[in-house]
Design a protein around this motif. Structure first.
Motif, PDB file in Angstrom:
ATOM      1  N   SER A 234       0.846  -1.190   0.000  1.00  0.00           N
ATOM      2  CA  SER A 234       0.000   0.000   0.000  1.00  0.00           C
ATOM      3  C   SER A 234       0.881   1.239   0.000  1.00  0.00           C
ATOM      4  CB  SER A 234      -0.908   0.029   1.241  1.00  0.00           C
ATOM      5  OG  SER A 234      -0.136   0.261   2.410  1.00  0.00           O
ATOM      6  N   TRP A 235       0.273   2.396  -0.253  1.00  0.00           N
ATOM      7  CA  TRP A 235       1.042   3.644  -0.193  1.00  0.00           C
ATOM      8  C   TRP A 235       1.546   3.901   1.219  1.00  0.00           C
ATOM      9  CZ3 TRP A 235      -0.365   7.633   2.997  1.00  0.00           C
ATOM     10  CH2 TRP A 235      -1.678   7.657   3.473  1.00  0.00           C
ATOM     11  N   LYS A 236       0.788   3.495   2.230  1.00  0.00           N
ATOM     12  CA  LYS A 236       1.235   3.667   3.607  1.00  0.00           C
ATOM     13  C   LYS A 236       2.481   2.825   3.887  1.00  0.00           C
ATOM     14  CE  LYS A 236      -3.297   4.794   5.584  1.00  0.00           C
ATOM     15  NZ  LYS A 236      -4.355   4.365   6.536  1.00  0.00           N
ATOM     16  N   GLU A 237       2.482   1.571   3.381  1.00  0.00           N
ATOM     17  CA  GLU A 237       3.641   0.705   3.567  1.00  0.00           C
ATOM     18  C   GLU A 237       4.856   1.270   2.839  1.00  0.00           C
ATOM     19  OE1 GLU A 237       4.180  -2.180   5.240  1.00  0.00           O
ATOM     20  OE2 GLU A 237       2.223  -2.120   6.192  1.00  0.00           O
ATOM     21  N   ALA A 238       4.637   1.829   1.639  1.00  0.00           N
ATOM     22  CA  ALA A 238       5.741   2.413   0.880  1.00  0.00           C
ATOM     23  C   ALA A 238       6.352   3.592   1.626  1.00  0.00           C
ATOM     24  CB  ALA A 238       5.262   2.844  -0.500  1.00  0.00           C
ATOM     25  N   GLN A 239       5.506   4.450   2.183  1.00  0.00           N
ATOM     26  CA  GLN A 239       6.036   5.610   2.891  1.00  0.00           C
ATOM     27  C   GLN A 239       6.761   5.189   4.161  1.00  0.00           C
ATOM     28  OE1 GLN A 239       3.865   9.202   3.090  1.00  0.00           O
ATOM     29  NE2 GLN A 239       3.651   9.258   0.891  1.00  0.00           N
ATOM     30  N   ALA A 240       6.225   4.194   4.874  1.00  0.00           N
ATOM     31  CA  ALA A 240       6.905   3.704   6.070  1.00  0.00           C
ATOM     32  C   ALA A 240       8.244   3.060   5.712  1.00  0.00           C
ATOM     33  CB  ALA A 240       6.011   2.709   6.803  1.00  0.00           C
ATOM     34  N   GLY A 241       8.263   2.268   4.641  1.00  0.00           N
ATOM     35  CA  GLY A 241       9.504   1.645   4.202  1.00  0.00           C
ATOM     36  C   GLY A 241      10.527   2.661   3.740  1.00  0.00           C
ATOM     37  N   PHE A 242      10.062   3.693   3.064  1.00  0.00           N
ATOM     38  CA  PHE A 242      10.949   4.746   2.590  1.00  0.00           C
ATOM     39  C   PHE A 242      11.583   5.490   3.772  1.00  0.00           C
ATOM     40  CE2 PHE A 242      11.736   8.741   0.075  1.00  0.00           C
ATOM     41  CZ  PHE A 242      12.539   8.155  -0.890  1.00  0.00           C
ATOM     42  N   ARG A 243      10.790   5.741   4.792  1.00  0.00           N
ATOM     43  CA  ARG A 243      11.338   6.378   5.994  1.00  0.00           C
ATOM     44  C   ARG A 243      12.427   5.501   6.607  1.00  0.00           C
ATOM     45  NH1 ARG A 243       5.808   7.634   7.002  1.00  0.00           N
ATOM     46  NH2 ARG A 243       5.674   5.982   8.574  1.00  0.00           N
ATOM     47  N   GLY A 244      12.181   4.179   6.598  1.00  0.00           N
ATOM     48  CA  GLY A 244      13.185   3.263   7.126  1.00  0.00           C
ATOM     49  C   GLY A 244      14.476   3.290   6.326  1.00  0.00           C
ATOM     50  N   LEU A 245      14.365   3.350   5.007  1.00  0.00           N
ATOM     51  CA  LEU A 245      15.558   3.420   4.157  1.00  0.00           C
ATOM     52  C   LEU A 245      16.348   4.695   4.428  1.00  0.00           C
ATOM     53  CD1 LEU A 245      14.187   2.153   0.717  1.00  0.00           C
ATOM     54  CD2 LEU A 245      15.865   1.006   2.171  1.00  0.00           C
TER      55      LEU A 245
END
Length: 243
Positions: free
Chosen positions: A70-81
């Motif tokens: 989801s877009w929420k998962e993408a944004q959370a993953g991007f923050r992690g990166l």
């Protein structure tokens, strides 16, 4: 600290969802796909690694694509990166690249040899890895455009066909999700990837199923685009009513 990147100001493309994405080798003009791998993971998500060689220069680019649920998962993953990056804070892309992704950053030099961005549920990283440094901003736009631009339909001999596309619920209250059933095939059995869009709500993945989440009361539609490695497409839409 990811707070230094101001994630609360990032754009959100929640009405778009990319599913079963794959680069086939003909998407980047002037470049040849040398190798593709999918044996690494970021959290629970596969990292699709693509190595592209320039047709004329002694240059090579590695493009990593991480499809999330989801877009929420993408944004959370991007923050992690961003938090894991050895550079304390990567620079944002220049204003002329403001349309790239929902948010995009570049490497610490002005050469633009490193780019990373998200669009909807997709995380993308590009790195120049050859002897000859190559700027990656145009390649980043080329990949992002696969997610967003109008695709050509192709001819009847090579284009895929969507055989079934329906929502288990055609009417639902706001905030309710319904499964989207999809079946499509390519005329010569090539793999397909899909782009879902909606004008009322969002699309996401739950387990192995794609679902539509209604947002507000009203009439709307959900559209799917099936894409094969040649870039040929088929498209279908279904109406939805949110109560």
């Amino acid at each position: 600290m990811t707070s230094a990147y101001h994630p609360e100001k990032w754009n959100v493309t929640k009405n778009l969802f990319i599913w079963q994405f794959a680069l086939g080798g003909k998407e980047l003009p002037g470049w040849v796909l040398a190798e593709a791998k999918a044996n690494q993971h970021f959290k629970e998500y596969p990292i699709l690694e693509y190595y592209w060689r320039h047709q004329e220069k002694n240059a090579m680019v590695k493009i990593d694509v991480i499809p999330t649920a989801s877009w929420k998962e993408a944004q959370a993953g991007f923050r992690g990166l961003l938090q894991e990056h050895m550079i304390l804070q990567l620079p944002a892309v220049p204003d002329k690249m403001a349309l790239l992704g929902d948010v995009a950053y570049t490497g610490p030099s002005d050469e633009m040899r490193n780019m990373l961005f998200i669009r909807a549920n997709m995380i993308v990283m590009l790195n120049s890895i050859g002897r000859e440094t190559v700027r990656t901003e145009q390649l980043a736009f080329d990949v992002d455009n696969l997610f967003t631009r109008k695709q050509h339909a192709g001819n009847g001999k090579t284009r895929p066909e969507i055989l079934q596309f329906e929502a288990e619920l055609r009417e639902m209250p706001a905030g309710r999700a319904t499964v989207l059933n999809l079946r499509a095939e390519d005329p010569v059995q090539r793999p397909l990837w899909y782009r879902f869009t909606t004008d009322n709500g969002e699309i996401l993945q739950e387990n192995d199923r794609v679902v539509y989440l209604a947002e507000k009361p009203g009439e709307g539609k959900v559209t799917v685009l099936a894409v094969n490695p040649e870039g040929d497409t088929d498209e279908k839409s279904i109406p939805v009513k949110v109560l």
